[in-house]
Design a protein around this motif. Structure first.
Motif, PDB file in Angstrom:
ATOM      1  N   GLN A 221      43.309  10.653  18.856  1.00  0.00           N
ATOM      2  CA  GLN A 221      44.491  10.433  18.027  1.00  0.00           C
ATOM      3  C   GLN A 221      44.396  11.316  16.783  1.00  0.00           C
ATOM      4  N   LEU A 222      45.355  12.208  16.637  1.00  0.00           N
ATOM      5  CA  LEU A 222      45.295  13.226  15.596  1.00  0.00           C
ATOM      6  C   LEU A 222      46.247  12.985  14.445  1.00  0.00           C
ATOM      7  N   SER A 223      47.189  12.073  14.605  1.00  0.00           N
ATOM      8  CA  SER A 223      48.119  11.789  13.527  1.00  0.00           C
ATOM      9  C   SER A 223      48.225  10.283  13.325  1.00  0.00           C
ATOM     10  N   PHE A 224      48.362   9.887  12.074  1.00  0.00           N
ATOM     11  CA  PHE A 224      48.417   8.478  11.705  1.00  0.00           C
ATOM     12  C   PHE A 224      49.453   8.298  10.605  1.00  0.00           C
ATOM     13  N   THR A 225      50.188   7.216  10.672  1.00  0.00           N
ATOM     14  CA  THR A 225      51.075   6.877   9.569  1.00  0.00           C
ATOM     15  C   THR A 225      50.228   6.347   8.413  1.00  0.00           C
TER      16      THR A 225
ATOM     17  N   GLN B 265      51.859  14.164  10.355  1.00  0.00           N
ATOM     18  CA  GLN B 265      51.890  15.308  11.264  1.00  0.00           C
ATOM     19  C   GLN B 265      50.461  15.845  11.322  1.00  0.00           C
ATOM     20  N   SER B 266      49.960  16.073  12.499  1.00  0.00           N
ATOM     21  CA  SER B 266      48.559  16.449  12.651  1.00  0.00           C
ATOM     22  C   SER B 266      48.324  17.909  12.300  1.00  0.00           C
TER      23      SER B 266
ATOM     24  N   ASN C 150      52.882  14.069  22.932  1.00  0.00           N
ATOM     25  CA  ASN C 150      53.202  13.396  21.686  1.00  0.00           C
ATOM     26  C   ASN C 150      53.458  14.364  20.548  1.00  0.00           C
ATOM     27  N   GLU C 151      52.821  15.510  20.593  1.00  0.00           N
ATOM     28  CA  GLU C 151      53.017  16.493  19.541  1.00  0.00           C
ATOM     29  C   GLU C 151      54.280  17.320  19.767  1.00  0.00           C
TER      30      GLU C 151
END
Length: 813
Positions: free
Chosen positions: A517-521, A181-182, A787-788
């Protein structure tokens, strides 16, 4: 996992507390404390501080042993290894190494992490497949922008390793870099969690303001992201101070490199910085600049103290706690103003909303987007050069922005300084200046150009080709050594360090991730880190089994030249393979042989094209240099015409507009007129808006037709499919695996681009994560919003505005 995380958190908190890490108020607010009545917090920038010099001497003793071990391994296959005996016969002969970690948002954070992990003997597999031990032999670690997120994380988590971070990396578990979660929606669908996080940030801002110190959105920026760097500390280390590093065992014992992060000082009332804007160093001891308009360093522990020429206005009373780690991180990554200056009514409304929410009465301040240092630590100092602009030492406030705003997104300046006596600099380039979001050498070129300006007259940087040559020769696709022969650099201010350029290249993962891109797994983070490891090692040495030895040659070169030692034949072959040989493309053919004359604030650079004539390249003063450079745009640059014309007789104007025909920027440029000019052959680029590319009107038309913000098409990036039949990329675990990577044999089904070449040997444990499907193509601020999963409402209690702002900013990081 829980027990390990709990232990880790407790250990970090103990370090912070025993080292007096917190502000005297135990919060984000600084406070007045007693100090020596004769204290002066300023020193002239006429050399290294006594504290840094003493520390480096201690570090040299540590790096000597580490480098001997590393170089012994690197030269193990050499026919003659006697050079090591000479290098390590005396401590003064031992090479000094520096690393310069570039910016580039989270792409840089994880790419830089992977490259440094490849140099760290604490990384699983780094000694077998990488450059393990080189980090232990490094004296200086410099970072800028997104790279500062990486260095701040490892340094202020007690010099933890990337391996330690990935060992406890997960999704939703509160571990370091847990950005599933960003920062925009830290609670995901849990809006109560998100709102509580932002209430905590608002409270911290209010405490600093109530203590009498101005705040800005740069404070908000640093506080919001630090939760992901220091998750084990209360509220992301809300009271954690930078000068704490001086008291930690890993620093006092010189077990880690000397950290340097960069900001840029901006004149009041202006909206741009350039080469003449002072670069501010943030180090364990110092805060200041070598450059002519300041030439002073302040004791970082006492920032916030009202001083006159370094002496507290109230003798015996100083401020502590102003050097907050979160604030320093916010300073060194601060690009907020440049979103506002895009002149978009849409984004300005969002910034207004955020300013109202977090800044209260200061919401309309002209400085609300800048990192504000008030009182100015350099007030009334007199160390500046005669004739320099004195604003930075007369104004009550010092205003800072991201250190890479002038285009120098790799922090070369501090580690190239003659005073630091560095022999080799490893440049980690995670920038995204090509159409497919890979490096193009832009940042290298900017720092090269700077040395021929007034601001850079005390500095030196090795010769490099122009951008066209850099790309066309493929120098942005592999490691390259610049400045291999000191004898070719004697016309510079001094002989600079040799530079080992390590660009981001897709190996096992499409690493050209959009900075939006602000969130990554966890899987994506591990893949980016692994790819960084491979970029620094030429695919775990599969592309060149001799690369380890070549890196060893680069490390030894300057001392070998200085001492006149015999050069191993293996090193000669390495330099043939990796040193830039001076070749250029036709576009840059007038820059084959350069010479420079500095005087009276200008620098004239000439180039010999052939024996029968010489062309004037440029005469540079403070008015001729570039102003704004984002990774998504560059200022206009005119290339020299082939004819021997030296008078600027032709001009053209470039106007940048958004899709609603709102003018964002208008620039008039003078070029030399020649036959090519009639054919419009001058090369130039325009400043792009964040939402559209204004180079060609067709893109705006397309954007209008779709009624959404146009997205960046990352040409050449891997487009992963969720269908296993179309994407068979897997990674096997285990040191004994003989086939660490598998990819579909059918070219039509292969989802990794031609830029991605997967290694066929065992990948270190650091990199053992499946790549799966991921968000590899760029996205717009609009798609980030979608996306958020943000709501349509914008209220004081919501963070929709924050989503828009931060998404916009990350497009520039």
């Amino acid at each position: 996992m829980y027990l390990k995380t709990l232990f880790y958190s407790t250990a970090l908190l103990a370090v912070a507390q025993t080292a007096n890490a917190w502000s005297p108020t135990n919060s984000y607010a600084p406070a007045t404390v007693d100090c020596a009545e004769d204290l002066n917090i300023i020193r002239a920038a006429d050399g290294l501080s006594e504290a840094e010099s003493n520390w480096v001497a201690k570090r040299d003793a540590v790096t000597q042993d580490a480098l001997k071990k590393f170089l012994t391994r690197a030269t193990s296959n050499f026919s003659d290894k006697s050079i090591l005996d000479s290098l390590f016969a005396e401590s003064s002969n031992v090479p000094r190494v520096a690393i310069a970690a570039s910016g580039g948002g989270y792409r840089a954070t994880f790419g830089d992490a992977g490259m440094v992990a490849a140099m760290d003997d604490r990384t699983d597999g780094a000694n077998e497949h990488g450059l393990g031990g080189l980090l232990q032999g490094t004296t200086y670690l410099a970072a800028i922008s997104g790279g500062s997120w990486f260095t701040s994380t490892v340094v202020f988590n007690n010099w933890t390793s990337v391996q330690d971070i990935i060992n406890q990396m997960g999704d939703g578990d509160g571990s370091i870099w847990d950005i599933e979660q960003s920062a925009l929606t830290p609670g995901g669908s849990d809006t109560a969690f998100t709102n509580q996080r932002f209430e905590n940030i608002s409270s911290a801002i209010g405490e600093k303001s109530s203590a009498g110190f101005p705040t800005s959105l740069a404070d908000v920026w640093g506080l919001a992201f630090s939760y992901y760097f220091f998750p084990s500390l209360p509220e992301g280390g809300v009271g954690y101070t930078w000068s704490t590093i001086q008291e930690t065992d890993v620093f006092t014992n010189a077990e880690m490199p000397y950290l340097i992060q960069l900001g840029k000082a901006q004149l009041p009332g202006t909206v741009a910085v350039d080469f003449n804007s002072p670069t501010i160093e943030v180090t364990p001891y110092d805060f200041g600049s070598w450059e002519s308009s300041i030439k002073s360093f302040a004791d970082i522990k006492y920032l916030g103290t009202e001083v006159s020429n370094g002496s507290p206005v109230t003798p015996g009373k100083c401020v502590e706690g102003y050097d907050n780690v979160n604030f320093m991180i916010g300073t060194c990554t601060n690009l907020i103003e440049y979103v506002e200056q895009a002149n978009s009514a849409y984004y300005n409304a969002i910034i207004d909303q955020l300013a109202t929410l977090f800044l209260g009465n200061s919401s309309t301040s002209a400085d609300r987007t800048l990192a504000i240092y008030s009182p100015n630590p350099f007030k009334d100092t007199t160390n500046y050069d005669s004739g320099a602009d004195t604003t930075f030492v007369t104004d009550d406030t010092l205003r800072l922005v991201d250190g890479g705003i002038d285009g120098q997104v790799i922090p070369f300046i501090p580690v190239m300084k003659k005073e630091r006596e560095v022999d080799v600099v490893f440049a980690l380039d995670q920038t995204a200046d090509t159409p497919d979001l890979f490096p193009n050498g832009d940042s290298v070129q900017y720092t090269y150009e700077r040395q021929f300006t007034e601001a850079g007259k005390y500095d030196a940087f090795p010769y490099v080709p122009g951008i066209d040559s850099f790309v066309e020769l493929g120098l942005n696709k592999k490691p390259v050594f610049f400045g291999c022969d000191a004898s070719n650099l004697t016309d510079l201010a001094y002989v600079p360090p040799l530079m080992v350029y390590l660009p981001n290249v897709a190996h096992s993962f499409a690493s050209n991730i959009s900075t939006l891109q602000l969130s990554f797994t966890a899987e994506e983070r591990l893949s980016l880190i692994r790819n960084g490891f491979e970029s620094a090692t030429r695919g775990n040495f599969t592309e060149d089994p001799d690369f380890l030895g070549c890196v060893g040659c680069a490390v030894m070169r300057r001392k070998q030249e200085k001492l006149g030692l015999d050069w191993p034949e293996e090193c000669q072959q390495c330099f043939t393979n990796y040193c830039w040989d001076g070749s250029i493309t036709a576009e840059d053919k007038n820059t084959t042989s350069l010479s420079s004359v500095v005087g009276n604030g200008t620098t004239t650079t000439t180039t010999t094209d052939a024996p029968d004539y010489t062309t004037l390249l440029t005469t540079i003063d403070s008015g001729d240099m570039s102003t704004i450079h984002f990774e998504t745009s560059t200022t206009i640059t005119c290339h020299e015409c082939e004819e021997n014309d030296v008078q600027p007789t032709a001009t053209f104007t470039t106007t940048t507009e958004d899709c609603d025909s709102n003018t964002l920027a208008t620039t008039t440029v003078e070029c030399e007129e020649c036959e090519e000019n009639a054919n419009n052959q001058h090369k130039y680029t325009t400043i792009s808006s964040m939402t559209t590319t204004t180079e060609y009107c067709e893109e705006c038309e397309e954007a209008r037709e779709t009624s959404v913000v146009s997205t960046v098409n990352t040409a050449g990036a891997a487009e992963y499919s969720n269908s296993p039949s179309n994407n068979e990329f897997t990674t096997q675990s285990g040191e004994g695996s003989s086939n660490a990577s598998k990819i579909s044999a059918n070219p039509s089904e292969q989802s990794v681009s031609t830029y991605a070449q997967v290694s066929s040997v065992t990948i270190p444990k650091l990199a053992q994560a499946s790549s799966g499907s991921g968000s590899q193509s760029g996205s717009s601020a609009y798609s980030v919003l979608v996306n958020e999963n943000m709501a349509n409402k914008m209220t004081t209690g919501s963070i929709v505005g924050a989503v828009l702002l931060v998404g916009s900013l990350l497009s520039l990081l």
